[in-house]
Design a protein around this motif. Structure first.
Motif, PDB file in Angstrom:
ATOM      1  N   ILE A 159     -16.762 124.967  51.019  1.00 50.95           N
ATOM      2  CA  ILE A 159     -17.914 125.815  51.605  1.00 50.95           C
ATOM      3  C   ILE A 159     -18.244 125.759  52.940  1.00 50.95           C
ATOM      4  N   LEU A 177     -13.927 136.172  53.465  1.00 44.23           N
ATOM      5  CA  LEU A 177     -14.125 134.927  53.776  1.00 44.23           C
ATOM      6  C   LEU A 177     -13.433 134.969  55.244  1.00 44.23           C
ATOM      7  N   ASN A 201     -20.845 131.038  52.099  1.00 42.50           N
ATOM      8  CA  ASN A 201     -19.640 130.822  51.478  1.00 42.50           C
ATOM      9  C   ASN A 201     -20.500 130.544  49.920  1.00 42.50           C
ATOM     10  N   THR A 205     -15.989 133.753  58.475  1.00 43.04           N
ATOM     11  CA  THR A 205     -15.345 132.563  59.114  1.00 43.04           C
ATOM     12  C   THR A 205     -15.474 132.923  60.499  1.00 43.04           C
ATOM     13  N   CYS A 251     -13.630 125.889  54.388  1.00 43.24           N
ATOM     14  CA  CYS A 251     -13.178 126.889  53.700  1.00 43.24           C
ATOM     15  C   CYS A 251     -11.799 127.512  53.630  1.00 43.24           C
TER      16      CYS A 251
END
Length: 399
Positions: free
Chosen positions: A126, A228, A265, A232, A66
């Motif tokens: 993803i 994001l 995601n 992550t 991602c």
């Protein structure tokens, strides 16, 4: 029976797929039973183009890192970088070397080039920055911290960039492949890793609390990327935590953590509009995923199962099955398997109406095909009731 089964098939085209669904789902997932086969990518590209152009889908996601995927999204939306550079650095698992993925990115850029930004097609990876071992959380954590540090008062931050750097230490300690088999090699339960998990949670809490200011001061696009980074970072730190586990639950929790990251995601990309995704069947299915480690059977909920729990009918899963991959030792399927029954039909490829197929089969459940090659996962007939549609390819030829 063959005649009845034939009645459940349609050409491989967007209209046939959509006819199997009650409406346009927010996520339409196309699975594949093996990776690195251009025939499967070519079919995906053809089908996804039709779905974008005819059904208004606004993003395409694949089973790739991602964070690396941000380079691809920048390229397809604004032309940042070059196609060669993006294919080299924008994909994990060496997906960038595949001709089908290159053609997908080239087409997405061409599609966007003649449209206003409001109609642009977006790209996302993803997967997390991991396979069985995981990358350092440095990139995600420092990007999140840097975004916040540039926009909020210093005394609101839970730590300095220097503190993060000290706690992270050398990236080699995090990305050590030996941790796959030896949990004692992992630093995921060290004092520093524990402190980083707390700081990551604090940074995400600050990001949430400052949302109105951050969107106004930067952009929704930048704020989404910061989210994001946060997903992550926490996902990687959690994965490292379970890599250091010595209990029998270790691998189950690692696999579950990866699919949970994928699910988060996937749910995030729905904010861009209706989304298309391509990944392995096992990640997108509604049933539990499973594998064996020696004599130990492992099960965990797939990303598709998690997303389906959130979205219901707004999640659709179309699996792909195939007959042969002779260059990998996968020959004609036994006649009593699901793939064998479909292989006996004359067409080279087709879409299957799964409920009509199930009705044609009646009480006779096909055998589960045993794969002679570890890289190919046959379709479990027990999962048919949880599949919205099926794409069948008779022969996958070597490129």
């Amino acid at each position: 029976m063959a005649t009845d089964i034939k009645d459940s098939t349609h050409p491989v085209e967007a209209a046939a797929v959509m006819s199997l669904l009650p409406g346009r789902p927010r996520i339409l997932a196309l699975g594949e039973p093996t990776h690195r086969e251009d025939a499967l990518l070519d079919l995906r590209n053809e089908l996804f183009r039709q779905l974008v152009e005819q059904e208004g889908y606004r993003s395409i996601s694949i089973e790739s890192d991602c964070m690396m995927g941000l380079l691809v999204d920048d390229y397809v939306t604004s032309g940042t970088g070059t196609l060669d550079d993006v294919m080299e650095h924008g994909f994990s698992h060496e997906w960038g070397a595949q001709a089908g993925n290159r053609e997908l990115v080239r087409w997405m850029r061409a599609y966007n080039d003649v449209r206003p930004a409001s109609e642009h097609l977006r790209f996302a990876g993803i997967d997390g920055p991991l396979e069985f071992w995981a990358a350092s959380p440095r990139q995600a954590l420092t990007a999140l911290h840097g975004y916040l540090a540039a926009q909020v008062e210093t005394d609101l931050l839970p730590c300095t960039a220097e503190t993060l750097d000290r706690l992270l230490g050398s990236d080699d300690r995090w990305s050590n492949p030996a941790t796959v088999m030896d949990p004692s090699q992992s630093i995921g339960r060290s004092t520093e890793a524990g402190q980083l998990r707390i700081l990551a949670d604090d940074l995400i809490a600050l990001l949430d609390a400052q949302t109105p200011h951050l969107i106004a001061a930067t952009s929704r696009h930048d704020w989404e990327r910061a989210r994001l980074y946060g997903r992550t970072a926490t996902g990687l730190l959690g994965y490292h935590y379970w890599m250091a586990d010595t209990s029998p639950a270790r691998v189950t929790r690692m696999c579950g953590q990866r699919d949970s990251m994928m699910a988060a995601n996937l749910l995030a990309v729905t904010e861009w509009g209706p989304a298309l995704v391509h990944a392995h069947n096992s990640h997108l299915q509604r049933d539990k995923s499973s594998m064996r480690m020696g004599e130990l059977p492992l099960e965990w909920w797939s990303a598709g199962a998690i997303v389906n729990s959130y979205l219901g009918e707004d999640y659709a899963f179309v699996a792909t099955a195939l007959g042969t991959i002779r260059h990998q030792g996968v020959d004609v399927p036994p006649a009593d398997t699901l793939e064998g029954l479909l292989y006996a039909l004359p067409e080279d490829r087709f879409v299957v109406d799964v409920p009509r197929l199930a009705a044609a089969l009646g009480d006779a459940r096909p055998a589960h095909r045993m794969s002679p090659w570890f890289g190919y996962a046959s379709l479990d007939p027990a999962h048919l009731s949880e599949i919205d549609g099926l794409v069948f390819i008779k022969d996958v030829l070597q490129s």
